[in-house]
Design a protein around this motif. Sequence first.
Motif, PDB file in Angstrom:
ATOM      1  N   MET B   1      69.514 -72.615 -31.485  1.00  0.00           N
ATOM      2  CA  MET B   1      68.086 -72.897 -31.386  1.00  0.00           C
ATOM      3  C   MET B   1      67.766 -74.266 -31.994  1.00  0.00           C
ATOM      4  SD  MET B   1      66.321 -70.536 -34.342  1.00  0.00           S
ATOM      5  CE  MET B   1      64.801 -71.413 -34.159  1.00  0.00           C
ATOM      6  N   ALA B   2      66.639 -74.799 -31.677  1.00  0.00           N
ATOM      7  CA  ALA B   2      66.263 -76.110 -32.220  1.00  0.00           C
ATOM      8  C   ALA B   2      64.999 -75.986 -33.043  1.00  0.00           C
ATOM      9  CB  ALA B   2      66.037 -77.098 -31.077  1.00  0.00           C
ATOM     10  N   TYR B   3      64.860 -76.883 -33.986  1.00  0.00           N
ATOM     11  CA  TYR B   3      63.654 -76.901 -34.811  1.00  0.00           C
ATOM     12  C   TYR B   3      62.920 -78.200 -34.555  1.00  0.00           C
ATOM     13  CZ  TYR B   3      66.052 -73.320 -37.552  1.00  0.00           C
ATOM     14  OH  TYR B   3      66.713 -72.208 -37.964  1.00  0.00           O
ATOM     15  N   GLU B   4      61.669 -78.125 -34.525  1.00  0.00           N
ATOM     16  CA  GLU B   4      60.835 -79.311 -34.351  1.00  0.00           C
ATOM     17  C   GLU B   4      61.096 -80.292 -35.510  1.00  0.00           C
ATOM     18  OE1 GLU B   4      57.682 -79.040 -32.221  1.00  0.00           O
ATOM     19  OE2 GLU B   4      57.399 -81.204 -32.474  1.00  0.00           O
ATOM     20  N   GLY B   5      61.448 -81.532 -35.167  1.00  0.00           N
ATOM     21  CA  GLY B   5      61.643 -82.533 -36.216  1.00  0.00           C
ATOM     22  C   GLY B   5      62.998 -82.465 -36.910  1.00  0.00           C
ATOM     23  N   TRP B   6      63.826 -81.509 -36.578  1.00  0.00           N
ATOM     24  CA  TRP B   6      65.153 -81.400 -37.198  1.00  0.00           C
ATOM     25  C   TRP B   6      66.210 -81.732 -36.156  1.00  0.00           C
ATOM     26  CZ3 TRP B   6      65.927 -80.017 -42.372  1.00  0.00           C
ATOM     27  CH2 TRP B   6      64.776 -79.593 -43.063  1.00  0.00           C
ATOM     28  N   ILE B   7      67.284 -82.367 -36.617  1.00  0.00           N
ATOM     29  CA  ILE B   7      68.357 -82.776 -35.719  1.00  0.00           C
ATOM     30  C   ILE B   7      69.635 -82.051 -36.125  1.00  0.00           C
ATOM     31  CG2 ILE B   7      69.777 -84.758 -35.019  1.00  0.00           C
ATOM     32  CD1 ILE B   7      67.166 -86.347 -36.094  1.00  0.00           C
ATOM     33  N   ALA B   8      70.356 -81.530 -35.149  1.00  0.00           N
ATOM     34  CA  ALA B   8      71.622 -80.859 -35.442  1.00  0.00           C
ATOM     35  C   ALA B   8      72.622 -81.913 -35.910  1.00  0.00           C
ATOM     36  CB  ALA B   8      72.140 -80.155 -34.204  1.00  0.00           C
ATOM     37  N   ALA B   9      73.154 -81.743 -37.117  1.00  0.00           N
ATOM     38  CA  ALA B   9      74.039 -82.764 -37.674  1.00  0.00           C
ATOM     39  C   ALA B   9      75.509 -82.387 -37.551  1.00  0.00           C
ATOM     40  CB  ALA B   9      73.695 -83.010 -39.141  1.00  0.00           C
ATOM     41  N   CYS B  10      75.852 -81.185 -37.959  1.00  0.00           N
ATOM     42  CA  CYS B  10      77.253 -80.766 -37.939  1.00  0.00           C
ATOM     43  C   CYS B  10      77.321 -79.285 -38.238  1.00  0.00           C
ATOM     44  CB  CYS B  10      78.069 -81.558 -38.968  1.00  0.00           C
ATOM     45  SG  CYS B  10      77.502 -81.311 -40.667  1.00  0.00           S
ATOM     46  N   GLU B  11      78.566 -78.800 -38.314  1.00  0.00           N
ATOM     47  CA  GLU B  11      78.776 -77.405 -38.707  1.00  0.00           C
ATOM     48  C   GLU B  11      79.145 -77.387 -40.179  1.00  0.00           C
ATOM     49  OE1 GLU B  11      78.489 -75.023 -36.114  1.00  0.00           O
ATOM     50  OE2 GLU B  11      77.774 -76.879 -35.168  1.00  0.00           O
ATOM     51  N   GLU B  12      78.855 -76.294 -40.830  1.00  0.00           N
ATOM     52  CA  GLU B  12      79.231 -76.165 -42.250  1.00  0.00           C
ATOM     53  C   GLU B  12      80.727 -76.405 -42.429  1.00  0.00           C
ATOM     54  OE1 GLU B  12      77.950 -72.292 -43.465  1.00  0.00           O
ATOM     55  OE2 GLU B  12      75.838 -72.871 -43.584  1.00  0.00           O
ATOM     56  N   GLU B  13      81.501 -75.891 -41.459  1.00  0.00           N
ATOM     57  CA  GLU B  13      82.958 -75.970 -41.560  1.00  0.00           C
ATOM     58  C   GLU B  13      83.501 -77.392 -41.367  1.00  0.00           C
ATOM     59  OE1 GLU B  13      84.910 -73.265 -42.412  1.00  0.00           O
ATOM     60  OE2 GLU B  13      82.829 -72.727 -42.869  1.00  0.00           O
ATOM     61  N   ASP B  14      82.679 -78.294 -40.842  1.00  0.00           N
ATOM     62  CA  ASP B  14      83.149 -79.666 -40.600  1.00  0.00           C
ATOM     63  C   ASP B  14      83.434 -80.410 -41.900  1.00  0.00           C
ATOM     64  OD1 ASP B  14      82.831 -79.214 -37.939  1.00  0.00           O
ATOM     65  OD2 ASP B  14      80.922 -80.290 -37.757  1.00  0.00           O
ATOM     66  N   ILE B  15      82.820 -79.945 -42.985  1.00  0.00           N
ATOM     67  CA  ILE B  15      82.983 -80.653 -44.258  1.00  0.00           C
ATOM     68  C   ILE B  15      83.792 -79.774 -45.196  1.00  0.00           C
ATOM     69  CG2 ILE B  15      81.779 -81.982 -46.036  1.00  0.00           C
ATOM     70  CD1 ILE B  15      79.217 -81.668 -44.441  1.00  0.00           C
ATOM     71  N   GLU B  16      84.808 -80.393 -45.794  1.00  0.00           N
ATOM     72  CA  GLU B  16      85.599 -79.634 -46.757  1.00  0.00           C
ATOM     73  C   GLU B  16      84.819 -79.508 -48.058  1.00  0.00           C
ATOM     74  OE1 GLU B  16      89.619 -80.951 -47.227  1.00  0.00           O
ATOM     75  OE2 GLU B  16      89.749 -81.471 -45.102  1.00  0.00           O
ATOM     76  N   GLU B  17      85.241 -78.533 -48.845  1.00  0.00           N
ATOM     77  CA  GLU B  17      84.600 -78.327 -50.136  1.00  0.00           C
ATOM     78  C   GLU B  17      84.705 -79.600 -50.981  1.00  0.00           C
ATOM     79  OE1 GLU B  17      85.707 -74.383 -51.580  1.00  0.00           O
ATOM     80  OE2 GLU B  17      85.573 -75.290 -53.571  1.00  0.00           O
ATOM     81  N   GLU B  18      83.641 -79.972 -51.647  1.00  0.00           N
ATOM     82  CA  GLU B  18      83.581 -81.190 -52.465  1.00  0.00           C
ATOM     83  C   GLU B  18      84.033 -82.408 -51.654  1.00  0.00           C
ATOM     84  OE1 GLU B  18      85.870 -81.388 -56.102  1.00  0.00           O
ATOM     85  OE2 GLU B  18      84.164 -82.168 -57.204  1.00  0.00           O
ATOM     86  N   ASP B  19      83.324 -82.601 -50.535  1.00  0.00           N
ATOM     87  CA  ASP B  19      83.685 -83.738 -49.690  1.00  0.00           C
ATOM     88  C   ASP B  19      82.438 -84.228 -48.944  1.00  0.00           C
ATOM     89  OD1 ASP B  19      85.302 -85.691 -48.656  1.00  0.00           O
ATOM     90  OD2 ASP B  19      86.622 -84.351 -47.558  1.00  0.00           O
ATOM     91  N   VAL B  20      82.637 -85.212 -48.104  1.00  0.00           N
ATOM     92  CA  VAL B  20      81.522 -85.856 -47.415  1.00  0.00           C
ATOM     93  C   VAL B  20      81.971 -86.287 -46.037  1.00  0.00           C
ATOM     94  CG1 VAL B  20      82.148 -88.039 -48.553  1.00  0.00           C
ATOM     95  CG2 VAL B  20      79.868 -87.812 -47.557  1.00  0.00           C
ATOM     96  N   ILE B  21      81.055 -86.250 -45.057  1.00  0.00           N
ATOM     97  CA  ILE B  21      81.352 -86.811 -43.741  1.00  0.00           C
ATOM     98  C   ILE B  21      80.221 -87.731 -43.307  1.00  0.00           C
ATOM     99  CG2 ILE B  21      82.772 -84.853 -42.959  1.00  0.00           C
ATOM    100  CD1 ILE B  21      80.338 -84.093 -41.139  1.00  0.00           C
ATOM    101  N   ARG B  22      80.512 -88.501 -42.289  1.00  0.00           N
ATOM    102  CA  ARG B  22      79.531 -89.431 -41.750  1.00  0.00           C
ATOM    103  C   ARG B  22      78.814 -88.776 -40.580  1.00  0.00           C
ATOM    104  NH1 ARG B  22      80.421 -95.672 -40.412  1.00  0.00           N
ATOM    105  NH2 ARG B  22      78.710 -95.969 -38.950  1.00  0.00           N
ATOM    106  N   PHE B  23      77.517 -89.033 -40.474  1.00  0.00           N
ATOM    107  CA  PHE B  23      76.758 -88.569 -39.317  1.00  0.00           C
ATOM    108  C   PHE B  23      75.899 -89.715 -38.807  1.00  0.00           C
ATOM    109  CE2 PHE B  23      72.599 -86.773 -37.829  1.00  0.00           C
ATOM    110  CZ  PHE B  23      73.064 -86.335 -36.601  1.00  0.00           C
ATOM    111  N   ASP B  24      76.088 -90.070 -37.529  1.00  0.00           N
ATOM    112  CA  ASP B  24      75.317 -91.164 -36.929  1.00  0.00           C
ATOM    113  C   ASP B  24      74.281 -90.587 -35.985  1.00  0.00           C
ATOM    114  OD1 ASP B  24      76.864 -93.074 -38.221  1.00  0.00           O
ATOM    115  OD2 ASP B  24      78.342 -93.142 -36.605  1.00  0.00           O
ATOM    116  N   TYR B  25      73.098 -91.146 -36.036  1.00  0.00           N
ATOM    117  CA  TYR B  25      72.062 -90.695 -35.111  1.00  0.00           C
ATOM    118  C   TYR B  25      71.286 -91.923 -34.637  1.00  0.00           C
ATOM    119  CZ  TYR B  25      68.133 -88.176 -33.080  1.00  0.00           C
ATOM    120  OH  TYR B  25      67.194 -87.687 -32.208  1.00  0.00           O
ATOM    121  N   GLU B  26      71.294 -92.141 -33.336  1.00  0.00           N
ATOM    122  CA  GLU B  26      70.737 -93.358 -32.751  1.00  0.00           C
ATOM    123  C   GLU B  26      71.301 -94.550 -33.520  1.00  0.00           C
ATOM    124  OE1 GLU B  26      66.561 -92.360 -32.620  1.00  0.00           O
ATOM    125  OE2 GLU B  26      66.831 -91.308 -30.730  1.00  0.00           O
ATOM    126  N   ASP B  27      70.463 -95.429 -34.075  1.00  0.00           N
ATOM    127  CA  ASP B  27      71.060 -96.582 -34.757  1.00  0.00           C
ATOM    128  C   ASP B  27      71.121 -96.377 -36.274  1.00  0.00           C
ATOM    129  OD1 ASP B  27      68.379 -96.610 -35.072  1.00  0.00           O
ATOM    130  OD2 ASP B  27      68.110 -98.751 -34.641  1.00  0.00           O
TER     131      ASP B  27
END
Lengths: 417, 106
Positions: B1-27
Amino acid sequence: MSDHGMIIIGAGETGARAAAELRSLGWAGRITLIGEEAHAPYERPPLSKQMLQEEDQPSPASILLAEHTAEQRIELRKAYKAVAIDTRNHRITLNDGSSLTYERLLLATGAQPRKLASPQPGSDSPLAWTGVFYLRTYGDAVSLRERLQPRKRIAVIGGGFIGLEVAASARARGCEVTVIEAGPRILMRGVPEAIAGIVAARHQSAGVQFKLGSAIAGMSSSKEEYLIRFGNGDSLACDTIVAGIGAIPETALASESGLAVENGILVDERLATSDPDIFAAGDCCSFPHPLYGGRRIRLESWRNAQDQGTHAAGSMLGAAAAYAAVPWFWSDQYDLTLQVAGLPDAGTTTVHRSLGAKGDLFFHLTAENRLAAASGIGGPGIAKDIRLAEMIIASQAVLDAEVLTQPELKLKALLRS
Amino acid sequence: MAYEGWIAACEEEDIEEEDVIRFDYEDRTFAIYRSAKNEYFATDGYCTHEKFHLADGLVMGNYIECPKHNGRFDYTTGEAKRAPVCQALKTYPLKQESGHIWIRIN
């Protein structure tokens, strides 16, 4: 209390950090920061990179914002030089004849580029040598960037980090670049051969020419052109010569004041000199490193300048802690980033770990299988592992070399075990 | 489902515990963190000191360390914690639902 304050001679990275830290540690008295340059403290790493590459001349990147300097009551004396220290009376003299007294003094005098040896027989005139550029200050970078015009021929003497970063920047500006190195390969100091090979290949694909194992026999000038002659009879014509052949610690003031000097101003593990009220930090000092058996080293790197400046502030206020930060530096050339944590030459064996497209890591182990250093090359993705390796070096844990070669084994897990 | 004003960024599983990932949206670019306690946070992607992406940095506790100059931020608040950074990092609200992570960037 009189107006005796904390005085810092040298307003580079080290001096600026020390000044800010003294205040944040609660020193309420005067803090005077004395710098020979006309600028407020600025960051030097961009001088060989953005500063040379960008189309419009960038301003110096300030370390301390002017409002913070005012707010923290740091008295910045720009374009002043300290000419003498009277250690008995805790007094320094400046070049305008004025003097200041100190409670504690920090020497953060940095280093100067090593200059090419004086003209040898066969060089036609000293003119040839006045055309040589060095890179240390913002002013140096401003002068050099004017010379990096498209299709100009730039000869870089020295295949170390400064020389190679200048070479990459000059290529970015469209210059024709030749790097001259007396040794058999580039990056002889502190970088394993495998990494040097990757860096050299990247430069070659960018069009940089190398002359390795090439001792310079002489130089001469004719109108607008310089001619470099080599021992084997070859010669190279160019428009500009840049030399990056190392740096010499600025110790004159210290030795004239009777302080001990040994490959830099000699300090103990707290960064105190042979005079207990005078400290030294950054490129200008040699210090014993507890992680390497107390071996005395001198580092020329941004991180060390920053960390030692911060540490020295604590020592000036009486802290007893030893400076034990793991040495660390980086270099950026084109899209390549290189990072080294620790002292590779303290290792006896090297093992390799591939990070695939992200790059390559090399672990340098001591005979006891402790990590002496880790070096990495590739994209920005190597940074995490080098940072973890730095913590493993500090832990002095005994490791299984075989395990380090396996990329599926996370370094973070190793640190937790 | 989608939320007004919210953008799907990733899945919880995409990020390891105590870690960080990059997410790009438009520019725009962001860093999305997972703490050791499995909480998720988002900040601007680039360090406020120089343009280096924080997703290449190391997460330690509540801190993210810049991969280039070791400046530190508290990624839960954006606060600058260690020189050379002195300017705070912008943070963004996240929402978790059935393993998906949504970000509000406006």
